[in-house]
Design an enzyme around this catalytic site. Sequence first.
Site, PDB file in Angstrom:
ATOM      1  N   LEU A  27       0.830  -1.205   0.000  1.00  0.00           N
ATOM      2  CA  LEU A  27       0.000   0.000   0.000  1.00  0.00           C
ATOM      3  C   LEU A  27       0.866   1.257   0.000  1.00  0.00           C
ATOM      4  O   LEU A  27       1.768   1.402   0.830  1.00  0.00           O
ATOM      5  CB  LEU A  27      -0.907  -0.017   1.231  1.00  0.00           C
ATOM      6  CG  LEU A  27      -1.992   1.050   1.323  1.00  0.00           C
ATOM      7  CD1 LEU A  27      -3.038   0.847   0.237  1.00  0.00           C
ATOM      8  CD2 LEU A  27      -2.652   1.017   2.708  1.00  0.00           C
ATOM      9  N   SER A  61       3.625  -6.600   2.361  1.00  0.00           N
ATOM     10  CA  SER A  61       2.454  -5.949   2.931  1.00  0.00           C
ATOM     11  C   SER A  61       1.206  -6.303   2.112  1.00  0.00           C
ATOM     12  O   SER A  61       0.934  -7.480   1.884  1.00  0.00           O
ATOM     13  CB  SER A  61       2.704  -4.441   3.018  1.00  0.00           C
ATOM     14  OG  SER A  61       1.774  -3.800   3.861  1.00  0.00           O
ATOM     15  N   GLN A  62       0.458  -5.304   1.652  1.00  0.00           N
ATOM     16  CA  GLN A  62      -0.731  -5.596   0.846  1.00  0.00           C
ATOM     17  C   GLN A  62      -0.389  -6.479  -0.345  1.00  0.00           C
ATOM     18  O   GLN A  62      -1.202  -7.293  -0.795  1.00  0.00           O
ATOM     19  CB  GLN A  62      -1.360  -4.282   0.383  1.00  0.00           C
ATOM     20  CG  GLN A  62      -2.586  -4.449  -0.491  1.00  0.00           C
ATOM     21  CD  GLN A  62      -3.222  -3.117  -0.859  1.00  0.00           C
ATOM     22  OE1 GLN A  62      -3.982  -2.538  -0.094  1.00  0.00           O
ATOM     23  NE2 GLN A  62      -2.905  -2.606  -2.043  1.00  0.00           N
ATOM     24  N   ASP A 120       6.300  -4.525  14.333  1.00  0.00           N
ATOM     25  CA  ASP A 120       5.890  -4.029  13.017  1.00  0.00           C
ATOM     26  C   ASP A 120       5.179  -2.678  13.113  1.00  0.00           C
ATOM     27  O   ASP A 120       5.492  -1.747  12.380  1.00  0.00           O
ATOM     28  CB  ASP A 120       4.986  -5.064  12.355  1.00  0.00           C
ATOM     29  CG  ASP A 120       4.551  -4.676  10.965  1.00  0.00           C
ATOM     30  OD1 ASP A 120       5.198  -5.099   9.997  1.00  0.00           O
ATOM     31  OD2 ASP A 120       3.563  -3.925  10.833  1.00  0.00           O
ATOM     32  N   HIS A 136       7.411  -1.626  10.236  1.00  0.00           N
ATOM     33  CA  HIS A 136       6.800  -2.102   8.995  1.00  0.00           C
ATOM     34  C   HIS A 136       7.498  -1.598   7.734  1.00  0.00           C
ATOM     35  O   HIS A 136       7.724  -2.369   6.799  1.00  0.00           O
ATOM     36  CB  HIS A 136       5.318  -1.698   8.958  1.00  0.00           C
ATOM     37  CG  HIS A 136       4.579  -2.286   7.807  1.00  0.00           C
ATOM     38  ND1 HIS A 136       4.287  -3.630   7.718  1.00  0.00           N
ATOM     39  CD2 HIS A 136       4.082  -1.721   6.678  1.00  0.00           C
ATOM     40  CE1 HIS A 136       3.636  -3.867   6.590  1.00  0.00           C
ATOM     41  NE2 HIS A 136       3.499  -2.729   5.940  1.00  0.00           N
TER      42      HIS A 136
END
Length: 304
Positions: free
Chosen positions: A47, A113-114, A230, A285
């Site tokens: 993202l 991630s996404q 994270d 993250h």
Amino acid sequence: MKDSLPALSSRRVRRISGAAGLFYPLLGACLWAAAVGYKPVIIVHGLFDSSGDFKDLQRFINESHPGTNVSVIDLFDRSASLQPMWKQVEGFKEAIQPIMQNAEDGVHFICYSQGGLICRGILSTLNDHNVQSFISLSSPQAGQYGDTDYLRYLFPQFVKSNLFHLCYTSVGQRISICNYWNDPHHRDLYVNSSDYLGLLNSERSNPNSTEWKKNFLKIKKLVLVGGPDDGVITPWQSSQFGFFDDNETIVEMQHQDMYLRDVFGLKTLGARGDLIICSVPGVEHVYWHSNETVFHLCMEKWLV
């Protein structure tokens, strides 16, 4: 008959020797890469990211596995990453298929991630993929439920407890993060509304679930990378298929219904010895893909 070639000065000999000293190791590395035949690596961003954010990861790969063809797919960058997940799956799939077709021995996925959820959509719906290692890098595989900076930026009028009012509507399901928003206090709404994660996890009726499981299980290794510091993936255990129950107590992957019923292949991968968990503390993250320790601990050995 005397040799007609002129004698080389000692200085020139030293220069040639020095050049050879640089050349031969490089030649050796190239020959080694050709002999070993490292498989191409495909990276899918998360993202608000773009392909330019992964230069460190590309460097780590090329330093450890010289000659590897690394492709960071340049699609749905920045705000475009908010587009519906199935739309992104189709776009990335179209870009990735030619790379797969040109890789006789297969390819590896690193999906951040996404992007880890996008890659699951690709692996589930593409019946002729040849992905060997699927490295899911801090991805909310079991969903997302947390008051993070991302949430406050995207939905300033909402907090985690009331975002379901938006996400579990037809309008909300046009926003990527809502496609994997998993509110443990509104499970019925999630199951009935989730057009993406609910289908991938077979939490809602899916007539294609058997075929999707077969496709997903073509991978050779599933590597789940995450960690307790994270700060974005919530709970962080979602990166390894753990998630909240309705009391917001963590239920680890091995006790999740999706694992116990083996609905898309997690339990099978575990039984095969092909499910790898890699937890690293102290990593925020946004640094997973630029942290060299994470690369060496969790990724390097699976990219051969």
